[in-house]
Each structure stands twice: as C-alpha cells, then as structure tokens.
Write a protein that holds these residues in place. Structure first.
Motif, short mmCIF file in Angstrom:
data_model
loop_
_atom_site.label_atom_id
_atom_site.label_comp_id
_atom_site.label_asym_id
_atom_site.label_seq_id
_atom_site.Cartn_x
_atom_site.Cartn_y
_atom_site.Cartn_z
N LEU A 67 0.79 -1.05 0.10
CA LEU A 67 -0.21 0.22 0.41
C LEU A 67 1.11 1.25 0.36
N ILE A 68 2.09 1.46 0.76
CA ILE A 68 2.61 2.85 0.94
C ILE A 68 3.72 2.60 -0.26
N THR A 69 4.23 1.86 -0.65
CA THR A 69 4.43 1.77 -1.80
C THR A 69 4.26 2.31 -3.40
N PHE A 70 2.91 1.94 -3.00
CA PHE A 70 1.78 2.34 -4.20
C PHE A 70 1.76 3.61 -4.44
N CYS A 71 1.13 3.93 -3.11
CA CYS A 71 0.98 5.69 -3.30
C CYS A 71 2.46 6.30 -3.52
N PHE A 72 3.62 5.97 -2.89
CA PHE A 72 4.28 6.37 -2.62
C PHE A 72 4.88 6.61 -4.83
N SER A 73 4.87 6.17 -5.11
CA SER A 73 4.93 5.17 -6.55
C SER A 73 4.19 6.78 -7.33
N VAL A 74 2.89 6.02 -7.43
CA VAL A 74 2.06 7.09 -7.46
C VAL A 74 2.77 8.82 -7.56
N PHE A 75 2.99 9.21 -6.45
CA PHE A 75 3.31 11.00 -6.22
C PHE A 75 4.50 10.86 -7.26
N ASN A 76 5.64 9.88 -7.15
CA ASN A 76 6.67 10.10 -8.14
C ASN A 76 5.84 9.95 -9.59
N VAL A 77 4.95 9.02 -10.20
CA VAL A 77 4.06 9.28 -11.62
C VAL A 77 3.57 10.66 -11.90
N ALA A 78 2.43 11.28 -11.36
CA ALA A 78 1.97 12.08 -11.45
C ALA A 78 2.29 13.24 -11.17
N PHE A 79 2.96 13.15 -9.85
CA PHE A 79 3.15 14.47 -9.13
C PHE A 79 4.95 14.51 -8.56
N PRO A 80 5.49 14.29 -9.38
CA PRO A 80 7.10 14.19 -9.10
C PRO A 80 7.94 16.10 -8.84
N LYS A 81 6.88 16.81 -8.81
CA LYS A 81 7.36 18.04 -7.95
C LYS A 81 6.88 18.32 -6.64
N GLU A 82 5.69 17.77 -6.46
CA GLU A 82 4.64 17.37 -5.37
C GLU A 82 5.16 16.49 -4.04
N SER A 83 5.58 17.58 -3.37
CA SER A 83 5.37 16.61 -1.26
C SER A 83 4.67 15.87 -1.43
N PRO A 84 5.11 14.62 -0.95
CA PRO A 84 4.20 13.37 -0.28
C PRO A 84 3.78 13.36 0.94
N ASN A 85 3.57 15.16 1.75
CA ASN A 85 3.69 14.78 3.25
C ASN A 85 1.91 14.01 3.89
N ILE A 86 1.34 14.22 2.93
CA ILE A 86 0.26 14.07 3.21
C ILE A 86 -0.21 12.75 3.45
N LEU A 87 1.11 11.48 3.52
CA LEU A 87 1.48 10.31 3.40
C LEU A 87 2.45 10.01 4.67
N LEU A 88 2.04 10.70 5.73
CA LEU A 88 2.78 10.86 6.75
C LEU A 88 2.51 9.93 7.85
N PRO A 89 1.24 9.79 7.78
CA PRO A 89 0.71 8.48 8.89
C PRO A 89 0.69 7.44 8.37
N ALA A 90 0.21 7.33 6.95
CA ALA A 90 0.35 6.07 6.04
C ALA A 90 1.87 5.13 6.29
N ALA A 91 2.92 6.34 6.24
CA ALA A 91 4.56 5.41 6.22
C ALA A 91 4.95 5.27 7.28
N ILE A 92 3.97 5.97 8.49
CA ILE A 92 4.65 5.11 9.97
C ILE A 92 4.32 4.90 10.38
N LEU A 93 2.68 4.74 10.09
CA LEU A 93 1.55 3.82 11.47
C LEU A 93 1.90 2.21 10.51
#
Length: 256
Positions: A67-93
């Motif tokens: 799940l977390i790999t999928f979410c970060f990968s979507v950011f890298n493909v679609a929004f490479p210059k945007e911050s993925p900080n919204i994924l902080l809870p999922a990344a840690i938990l």
C-alpha cells in the motif's frame, strides 16, 4: 485397537510446523484439496487434515508494504514535484510500525527468519521516510543546502537499493521460494536505484521511472499477499513456486 469405518480416531498424531510466509511447503488445504500450501500452522499426519493454530503475520506485512509503496509511486509518476507529506500517517503506521511488528512476530516461527528480516527492514525504512516528513524536522534539514540533502538522500537510496538486491539474491538461494517474491524484490531495488540517480542528477524522468517500477513492485507484493490469503481456503493462484529440497539431499539420505 480397531475403529469402525465411520468413526474418527481419537489418538494423537505428531505435528509439524510449516515454514515462512515468503517461502512455501507442500500440503493439503482445509477443503481437502491437494496443493502447494503457504503460511504457518500445525499439520497432522492424517491425510486431508490441516489445523491452522495462528494467523500469518507476514501477509499483513506484505499488504502494508504494497500500500505505502503504491501511494509513493503514484506521487513519483503523477506529481514528481509535489510533496508527499500527506502520506505521513500511512508511512509511519501502516508502512512502518505495522511491518516491524509483523516482522518481529515472524522471528518466533521456525523457518521465518528471512521473512522477519525483510519485513522488519523495510518497516524501518518506511518509518524513517515518515519521520522525515514531520514538519518539526524541517528546521533540522533546513540547516543543509539543497545540494547536500540531495547527495545524502542519494546515498541513502543507494544503500537501500543494494539491500533490496541482497534480499533478492538470498531469495534465489532459498530451497523453497516464489518467482513473484524475487521479482518484487528486484523492482524494489530498481526503484530505489532510480531514486538514487534522481537525487544526484535532479532528472525528473528518473523519478517518474522509479514510480513506474515502484507500482510494479506494489502489485507483485499484493499478488503474493493475495495468494497466501487464499491458500488457507484451498484456492491456489500462480506465484512461480519452486522446491529444491529433494535436489539438495545428500547421497546418504537418498540411500535411506
């Protein structure tokens, strides 16, 4: 003592424990269907009887990683210059703490050392990625130049890329394994290597390519987790399993 034909025998039978979730062993399902079974449990020597005494923590760990790999990968493909900080809870938990717990649980299972090492390692990786997103840490990272942070991140991703390839090599040497898992580890290593190149060079194309390979790794992890979940219900989906146990028997074992 003789038993009637339709009366179940009540004597006890020796039990044996299955191996790691990232490996597999041959057995029978609860539906009395012969197949290659993955996961943990105690199996009696009575044909067509399986007794699962505990859940499989490795499956949950794989799901968290996917799940977390999928979410970060979507950011890298679609929004490479945007911050993925919204994924902080999922990344840690879900990607971090959950994977670490699942990995530690596998250390208590015979044959689960490889699973435990992989899940605990990548759980720590994602927990660390989540910690870097905490706003209070921006004052620390702000002390360094953008170029220096890029180099540090590049070295970090390179080290984890080599770790993923190391796990892949070990997986290839397992007596019992699956090509789905080998492929997933390969794409994880490739993803981190591309992110390393992107950190040093600043090329957005490398970051987008890392997103594509990361999506493939996430899908493969979900596929392996799905196969391990369905196996307890007697459903088998292909994962490219192999077993070299018989090939590695000594001549003395063969003679016996």
């Amino acid at each position: 003592m003789d038993y009637p034909a339709n009366t179940p025998q009540t004597r006890s039978f020796p039990l044996r424990r299955r191996g790691s979730v990232l490996e597999w062993s041959e057995g029978l399902s609860k539906r009395n269907i012969t197949h290659d079974m993955s996961g943990h449990g105690l199996v009696t020597n009575i044909p067509h009887e399986v007794s699962i005494i505990r859940g499989d923590p490795g499956i949950l760990g794989l799901a968290g990683f996917a799940l977390i790999t999928f979410c970060f990968s979507v950011f890298n493909v679609a929004f490479p210059k945007e911050s993925p900080n919204i994924l902080l809870p999922a990344a840690i938990l879900f990607g971090g703490i959950l994977q670490i717990i699942c990995g530690l649980l596998n250390f208590g299972i015979p044959g689960g050392t490889f699973t435990a090492t992989v899940l605990s390692s990548f759980g720590a990786f994602w927990a660390g990625q989540g910690l870097l997103m905490i706003p209070s840490l921006s004052t620390v990272t702000g002390l360094y130049s953008v170029e220096m942070l890029g180099k540090a991140n590049g070295v970090y991703n390179l080290a984890w890329s080599l770790t993923a390839y190391w796990f892949m090599f070990i997986c290839l040497r397992l007596q019992k394994g699956t090509w789905v898992l080998v492929s997933a580890l390969f794409f994880v290593g490739t993803t981190l290597l591309l992110l390393c190149i992107a950190s040093f060079s600043g090329v957005v194309g490398c970051q987008r390519a890392a997103g594509v390979t990361g999506l493939i790794a996430a899908v493969l992890a979900w596929w392996k987790a799905t196969a391990d979940l369905l196996i307890e219900e007697g459903e088998v989906i292909p994962t490219g399993r192999w077993d070299t146990t018989l090939e590695k028997k000594s001549p003395l074992d063969t003679a016996i």
